[in-house]
Design a protein around this motif. Structure first.
Motif, PDB file in Angstrom:
ATOM      1  N   UNK A 152       0.804  -1.214   0.000  1.00 28.57           N
ATOM      2  CA  UNK A 152       0.000   0.000   0.000  1.00 28.57           C
ATOM      3  C   UNK A 152       0.836   1.262   0.000  1.00 28.57           C
ATOM      4  N   UNK A 153       1.886   1.286   0.784  1.00 30.70           N
ATOM      5  CA  UNK A 153       2.728   2.483   0.850  1.00 30.70           C
ATOM      6  C   UNK A 153       3.449   2.726  -0.474  1.00 30.70           C
ATOM      7  N   UNK A 154       3.903   1.655  -1.115  1.00 30.77           N
ATOM      8  CA  UNK A 154       4.506   1.828  -2.437  1.00 30.77           C
ATOM      9  C   UNK A 154       3.459   2.239  -3.467  1.00 30.77           C
ATOM     10  N   UNK A 155       2.240   1.719  -3.347  1.00 28.46           N
ATOM     11  CA  UNK A 155       1.179   2.101  -4.286  1.00 28.46           C
ATOM     12  C   UNK A 155       0.875   3.589  -4.177  1.00 28.46           C
ATOM     13  N   UNK A 156       0.894   4.113  -2.960  1.00 31.54           N
ATOM     14  CA  UNK A 156       0.681   5.549  -2.765  1.00 31.54           C
ATOM     15  C   UNK A 156       1.793   6.341  -3.443  1.00 31.54           C
ATOM     16  N   UNK A 157       3.029   5.976  -3.156  1.00 34.05           N
ATOM     17  CA  UNK A 157       4.179   6.671  -3.743  1.00 34.05           C
ATOM     18  C   UNK A 157       4.160   6.587  -5.262  1.00 34.05           C
ATOM     19  N   UNK A 158       3.887   5.399  -5.784  1.00 32.44           N
ATOM     20  CA  UNK A 158       3.900   5.202  -7.230  1.00 32.44           C
ATOM     21  C   UNK A 158       2.761   5.957  -7.911  1.00 32.44           C
ATOM     22  N   UNK A 159       1.588   5.988  -7.260  1.00 31.79           N
ATOM     23  CA  UNK A 159       0.458   6.731  -7.832  1.00 31.79           C
ATOM     24  C   UNK A 159       0.776   8.215  -7.932  1.00 31.79           C
ATOM     25  N   UNK A 160       1.442   8.747  -6.914  1.00 31.27           N
ATOM     26  CA  UNK A 160       1.798  10.165  -6.918  1.00 31.27           C
ATOM     27  C   UNK A 160       2.787  10.503  -8.031  1.00 31.27           C
ATOM     28  N   UNK A 161       3.532   9.498  -8.490  1.00 34.86           N
ATOM     29  CA  UNK A 161       4.547   9.728  -9.526  1.00 34.86           C
ATOM     30  C   UNK A 161       3.977   9.654 -10.940  1.00 34.86           C
ATOM     31  N   UNK A 162       2.742   9.153 -11.094  1.00 35.23           N
ATOM     32  CA  UNK A 162       2.157   8.976 -12.424  1.00 35.23           C
ATOM     33  C   UNK A 162       1.473  10.257 -12.896  1.00 35.23           C
ATOM     34  N   UNK A 163       1.707  10.631 -14.143  1.00 36.59           N
ATOM     35  CA  UNK A 163       1.156  11.871 -14.672  1.00 36.59           C
ATOM     36  C   UNK A 163      -0.335  11.799 -14.949  1.00 36.59           C
ATOM     37  N   UNK A 164      -0.871  10.603 -15.179  1.00 34.90           N
ATOM     38  CA  UNK A 164      -2.286  10.479 -15.533  1.00 34.90           C
ATOM     39  C   UNK A 164      -3.122   9.913 -14.395  1.00 34.90           C
ATOM     40  N   UNK A 165      -2.561   9.890 -13.186  1.00 37.58           N
ATOM     41  CA  UNK A 165      -3.260   9.324 -12.023  1.00 37.58           C
ATOM     42  C   UNK A 165      -3.395  10.389 -10.945  1.00 37.58           C
ATOM     43  N   UNK A 166      -4.579  10.449 -10.340  1.00 38.02           N
ATOM     44  CA  UNK A 166      -4.813  11.333  -9.202  1.00 38.02           C
ATOM     45  C   UNK A 166      -5.194  10.480  -7.997  1.00 38.02           C
ATOM     46  N   UNK A 167      -4.408  10.567  -6.931  1.00 40.86           N
ATOM     47  CA  UNK A 167      -4.719   9.852  -5.696  1.00 40.86           C
ATOM     48  C   UNK A 167      -5.736  10.672  -4.911  1.00 40.86           C
ATOM     49  N   UNK A 168      -6.959  10.149  -4.787  1.00 35.66           N
ATOM     50  CA  UNK A 168      -8.024  10.915  -4.133  1.00 35.66           C
ATOM     51  C   UNK A 168      -8.304  10.444  -2.709  1.00 35.66           C
ATOM     52  N   UNK A 169      -7.659   9.359  -2.283  1.00 34.75           N
ATOM     53  CA  UNK A 169      -7.895   8.908  -0.919  1.00 34.75           C
ATOM     54  C   UNK A 169      -7.092   7.676  -0.570  1.00 34.75           C
TER      55      UNK A 169
END
Length: 298
Positions: free
Chosen positions: A13-30
């Motif tokens: 989960x922690x890596x998924x958060x970090x990786x999502x923040x690094x993607x240009x076409x992804x917005x982490x909403x929660x």
């Protein structure tokens, strides 16, 4: 932008958060977690944290389920029924087909997409195995894992009542055969014999040579490195001795998380239903327009 929520704040989960923040076409909403505290991850200071995905102010397109395998069926179905597509890293190979059927029904009923068994094995390795079989239809493929820490096996061992903490190492013996070295801290009030019996009875361990070893401090042993060596020896048409090999040395949770984020992207490009990674066009995992990707990658 693909709106995602990460469910679970363990290693994956922690890596998924970090990786999502690094993607240009992804917005982490929660982020969905029972732990009500600062995540301690740069860039998450303004990300909403909730205990239930339906409590988020912004409804995600996809829920990335970074949770123990045995919690996936119920949680994925709950998200799908709430109108949220899902990606999970369910890793019990023999039960994937049944889970796929269950989630396919829920996904189609709600007009959503479920991607199951994402990660690297099952996951990206599944795609490589499929490609190898296409190249040499007759023959044998051996998948040799490790040496490295197995997250699914470690979680399974840690879940036992007599175990306080656990680390399961996968040791490749060749030709797809593995040894499980399970290091445990015994729970206070329990015995080593009780812990060993509980672990050896689990479906994660009962099919392999498994050794259970008691230690004082699991944290002194943890190394999230892992790897895989796949080899197929087969026949292409009438040509024998076609030998195909694939090697990968990785950080286990980091690559699992990255493939799940890629699968979330792919989920937005599929018709309603449940898919394993081999059923999705590989181009759909990659950011960008299809024509541009074909031009660059083919």
């Amino acid at each position: 932008m693909i709106k995602i929520a990460v469910v679970g704040t363990g290693n994956v989960g922690r890596f998924a958060i970090t990786n999502a923040l690094a993607e240009e076409d992804v917005e982490l909403v929660g982020v969905i977690t029972r732990k009500k505290h600062d995540l301690g991850i740069a860039g998450t200071e303004n990300i909403q944290i909730a205990e239930d995905i339906t409590a988020l102010d912004v409804k995600p397109d996809v829920a990335v389920l970074c949770i123990p395998t045995r919690a996936v069926p119920e949680t994925a179905e709950k998200c799908l029924n709430a109108g949220i597509s899902t990606v999970d890293c369910f890793d019990i190979h023999g039960k994937i087909v049944d889970l796929r059927a269950q989630l396919d029904k829920a996904a189609k009923a709600n007009g959503r997409v479920a991607v199951t068994a994402s990660g690297w094995d099952p996951g990206s390795d599944s795609i490589v195995r499929t490609l190898m079989q296409a190249a040499a239809p007759k023959g044998l493929t051996y998948t040799n894992f490790g040496p490295g820490m197995s997250m699914g096996h470690s979680v399974a061992a840690k879940s036992k009542p007599a175990v306080r903490d656990a680390l399961s190492m996968t040791i490749p013996l060749g030709t797809g055969v593995h040894r499980r070295m399970v290091y445990i801290e015994v729970e206070q009030g329990s015995t080593y014999e009780e812990a060993k019996e509980q672990i050896l009875a689990d479906d994660y361990f009962c099919h392999d040579e498994t050794h259970v070893i008691a230690v004082d401090d699991i944290n002194q042993l943890k190394d999230m490195g892992h790897g895989v060596h796949m080899i197929r020896k087969g026949v292409s048409g009438g040509t024998h001795n076609q030998i195909l090999e694939f090697n990968m040395t990785i950080n286990n949770p980091a690559l699992t998380a990255q493939m799940m984020i890629a699968s979330a992207r792919a989920a937005t490009r599929q018709n309603p239903g449940c898919y394993t990674l081999i059923e999705i066009p590989v181009v759909d995992y990659v950011q960008g327009e299809r024509e541009d990707l074909v031009r660059k990658l083919v």
